[in-house]
Design a protein around this motif. Structure first.
Motif, mmCIF file in Angstrom:
data_model
loop_
_atom_site.group_PDB
_atom_site.id
_atom_site.type_symbol
_atom_site.label_atom_id
_atom_site.label_comp_id
_atom_site.label_asym_id
_atom_site.label_seq_id
_atom_site.Cartn_x
_atom_site.Cartn_y
_atom_site.Cartn_z
ATOM 1 N N THR A 141 0.828 -1.210 0.000
ATOM 2 C CA THR A 141 0.000 0.000 0.000
ATOM 3 C C THR A 141 0.864 1.262 0.000
ATOM 4 N N PHE A 142 1.514 1.548 1.097
ATOM 5 C CA PHE A 142 2.298 2.778 1.175
ATOM 6 C C PHE A 142 3.522 2.726 0.264
ATOM 7 N N GLY A 143 4.099 1.524 0.116
ATOM 8 C CA GLY A 143 5.236 1.392 -0.798
ATOM 9 C C GLY A 143 4.854 1.752 -2.219
ATOM 10 N N SER A 144 3.692 1.278 -2.653
ATOM 11 C CA SER A 144 3.249 1.598 -4.011
ATOM 12 C C SER A 144 2.873 3.070 -4.122
ATOM 13 N N GLU A 145 2.299 3.648 -3.052
ATOM 14 C CA GLU A 145 1.953 5.070 -3.109
ATOM 15 C C GLU A 145 3.199 5.928 -3.321
ATOM 16 N N LEU A 146 4.242 5.667 -2.538
ATOM 17 C CA LEU A 146 5.480 6.438 -2.681
ATOM 18 C C LEU A 146 6.050 6.307 -4.089
ATOM 19 N N ALA A 147 6.032 5.082 -4.602
ATOM 20 C CA ALA A 147 6.589 4.852 -5.934
ATOM 21 C C ALA A 147 5.747 5.523 -7.014
ATOM 22 N N VAL A 148 4.436 5.379 -6.921
ATOM 23 C CA VAL A 148 3.550 5.916 -7.964
ATOM 24 C C VAL A 148 3.538 7.438 -7.934
ATOM 25 N N VAL A 149 3.525 8.037 -6.750
ATOM 26 C CA VAL A 149 3.584 9.498 -6.668
ATOM 27 C C VAL A 149 4.850 10.025 -7.339
ATOM 28 N N SER A 150 5.936 9.251 -7.270
ATOM 29 C CA SER A 150 7.206 9.672 -7.868
ATOM 30 C C SER A 150 7.180 9.636 -9.395
ATOM 31 N N MET A 151 6.441 8.671 -9.951
ATOM 32 C CA MET A 151 6.498 8.480 -11.405
ATOM 33 C C MET A 151 5.255 8.937 -12.155
ATOM 34 N N LEU A 152 4.149 9.177 -11.452
ATOM 35 C CA LEU A 152 2.875 9.439 -12.128
ATOM 36 C C LEU A 152 2.892 10.695 -13.010
ATOM 37 N N PRO A 153 3.503 11.807 -12.576
ATOM 38 C CA PRO A 153 3.548 12.963 -13.487
ATOM 39 C C PRO A 153 4.228 12.637 -14.816
ATOM 40 N N LEU A 154 5.337 11.913 -14.752
ATOM 41 C CA LEU A 154 6.043 11.539 -15.974
ATOM 42 C C LEU A 154 5.194 10.582 -16.815
ATOM 43 N N PHE A 155 4.469 9.688 -16.149
ATOM 44 C CA PHE A 155 3.587 8.757 -16.851
ATOM 45 C C PHE A 155 2.519 9.505 -17.638
ATOM 46 N N PHE A 156 1.861 10.469 -16.994
ATOM 47 C CA PHE A 156 0.826 11.248 -17.687
ATOM 48 C C PHE A 156 1.445 12.128 -18.783
ATOM 49 N N SER A 157 2.614 12.663 -18.488
ATOM 50 C CA SER A 157 3.274 13.526 -19.465
ATOM 51 C C SER A 157 3.602 12.773 -20.751
ATOM 52 N N GLU A 158 4.144 11.572 -20.608
ATOM 53 C CA GLU A 158 4.554 10.800 -21.784
ATOM 54 C C GLU A 158 3.370 10.128 -22.461
ATOM 55 N N THR A 159 2.391 9.686 -21.685
ATOM 56 C CA THR A 159 1.255 8.966 -22.262
ATOM 57 C C THR A 159 0.315 9.894 -23.018
ATOM 58 N N PHE A 160 0.070 11.094 -22.442
ATOM 59 C CA PHE A 160 -0.916 12.007 -23.023
ATOM 60 C C PHE A 160 -0.272 13.291 -23.572
ATOM 61 N N GLU A 161 1.068 13.337 -23.622
ATOM 62 C CA GLU A 161 1.815 14.467 -24.173
ATOM 63 C C GLU A 161 1.404 15.786 -23.505
ATOM 64 N N LEU A 162 1.442 15.789 -22.185
ATOM 65 C CA LEU A 162 1.094 16.976 -21.409
ATOM 66 C C LEU A 162 2.357 17.743 -21.039
ATOM 67 N N THR A 163 2.203 19.021 -20.731
ATOM 68 C CA THR A 163 3.333 19.805 -20.225
ATOM 69 C C THR A 163 3.646 19.324 -18.809
ATOM 70 N N PRO A 164 4.868 19.514 -18.332
ATOM 71 C CA PRO A 164 5.223 19.064 -16.975
ATOM 72 C C PRO A 164 4.292 19.619 -15.899
ATOM 73 N N VAL A 165 3.927 20.906 -16.012
ATOM 74 C CA VAL A 165 3.047 21.513 -15.004
ATOM 75 C C VAL A 165 1.671 20.860 -15.015
ATOM 76 N N LEU A 166 1.099 20.702 -16.214
ATOM 77 C CA LEU A 166 -0.226 20.094 -16.310
ATOM 78 C C LEU A 166 -0.182 18.635 -15.876
ATOM 79 N N ALA A 167 0.872 17.921 -16.242
ATOM 80 C CA ALA A 167 1.002 16.516 -15.833
ATOM 81 C C ALA A 167 1.087 16.403 -14.316
ATOM 82 N N GLY A 168 1.811 17.319 -13.686
ATOM 83 C CA GLY A 168 1.910 17.314 -12.233
ATOM 84 C C GLY A 168 0.580 17.587 -11.567
ATOM 85 N N MET A 169 -0.171 18.524 -12.140
ATOM 86 C CA MET A 169 -1.481 18.851 -11.571
ATOM 87 C C MET A 169 -2.453 17.679 -11.718
ATOM 88 N N VAL A 170 -2.414 17.031 -12.874
ATOM 89 C CA VAL A 170 -3.293 15.886 -13.102
ATOM 90 C C VAL A 170 -2.919 14.732 -12.171
#
Length: 325
Positions: A141-170
């Motif tokens: 649970t918490f291990g996955s949360e820490l890991a996913v919070v670290s990579m999720l902005p980059l995941f959204f940025s690369e998957t949906f071609e978002l700007t870093p700021v918008l990817a971070g907000m999403v």
């Protein structure tokens, strides 16, 4: 708010300042226990106490992943990977971990050697397997949360071609769920039972991460965000349910049990992010889902907290604490 190349520095600095201010508020306003409640300290501070010979060796085994996670970090920083540490430093670090583990074994023996000559009274016994199950669940649970919070902005940025700021907000929608999910998990656990709540939330966690593994550029962005938020609910509610169970294992050892369980969350983060360095995003989410299934299986060995915990007061009298649902 600040933007530019140094915007992240201001963000980190402001967060640190807020934490410093709140530490003073916390220290001045929070008590160890509610009024009228007894604060039971652990008998031994050097190492965790166990109450059977089998649990003695079980505890030593459960300590190994924490040292293995540190060794994994050192290996990742070695020249053969990203080269931040020299081979000499890495090898010295490995030796140091072995020495530290040996020292910890000696401390565990010092605290628990009496159980090999005299059995612990039944009323003071607890089962370490309860702690081990919570460790595994917090890894997922918490291990996955820490890991996913670290990579999720980059995941959204690369998957949906978002700007870093918008990817971070999403991506922040995942962390935002903490506001209600974690206390909600504790509340549900109080109301409907510890084991049943953990079983449901862990199953939901596995399904949630499997669903995240299905997200791709063909998905509408709003649907991907909803999937992340649903997954996040089960992850963080699971964390709350884990810590709703911790105080019911052995009252005076709550801090030590919580510390070990919390450490397994960090172990999980190290393992998951290491896995991410070798696989794609989809496989990463599937790996987390797989460990959640493993956590679900370990829950079958957990016992619903029930009966009473016996604690000895300073004056020698015994207090019986009801932990039944």
């Amino acid at each position: 708010m600040f933007g530019g190349d140094d915007g992240w520095r201001y963000a980190v600095g402001v967060t640190g300042l807020m934490s410093l201010v709140f530490s003073v508020i916390f220290y001045r306003n929070v008590q160890d226990t509610p009024k009228g409640s007894t604060y039971f300290k652990p008998k031994h501070l050097a190492a965790m106490e166990v109450t059977s010979k089998g649990d003695f060796f079980f505890l030593l085994i459960m300590k190994i992943p924490m040292y293995a996670a540190l060794a994994l970090l050192a290996w990742k920083l070695a020249p053969s990977n990203i080269g931040m540490l020299s081979d000499t430093v890495v090898n010295a670090f490995y030796v140091g971990l072995v020495v530290l583990y040996g020292f910890e074994v000696s401390q565990v023996w010092k605290v628990n050697k009496s159980i090999f000559s005299k059995p612990v009274a039944q009323m003071h016994q607890y089962k370490f397997k309860q702690v081990a199950v919570l460790n595994v669940l917090y890894f997922a649970t918490f291990g996955s949360e820490l890991a996913v919070v670290s990579m999720l902005p980059l995941f959204f940025s690369e998957t949906f071609e978002l700007t870093p700021v918008l990817a971070g907000m999403v991506a922040s929608a995942y962390a935002f769920m903490n506001l209600m999910s974690r206390p909600g998990g504790g509340w549900i656990s109080d109301k409907f039972g510890r084991k049943s709540t953990l079983l449901i939330l862990t199953a939901g966690l596995a399904v949630g991460y499997f669903m995240m593994g299905q997200v791709n550029s063909e998905w509408p962005l709003w649907l991907a965000v909803c999937a992340a938020m649903v997954c996040s609910f089960f992850v963080q509610a699971g964390e709350g349910a884990v810590f709703a169970t911790v105080p019911l294992i052995k009252r005076r050892m709550t801090g030590q049990i919580a510390g070990m369980t919390g450490a397994y969350g960090n172990v999980g983060a190290v393992v998951y992010l290491t896995v991410l360095s070798f696989v794609d995003y989809q496989t990463f989410f599937y790996v987390i889902a797989g460990t959640a299934v493993l956590g679900f299986a370990t829950l079958m060995f957990m016992e619903e907290p029930s009966g009473q915990i016996a604690e000895v007061n300073k004056d020698g009298s015994v207090t019986l604490i009801n932990v039944s649902h």
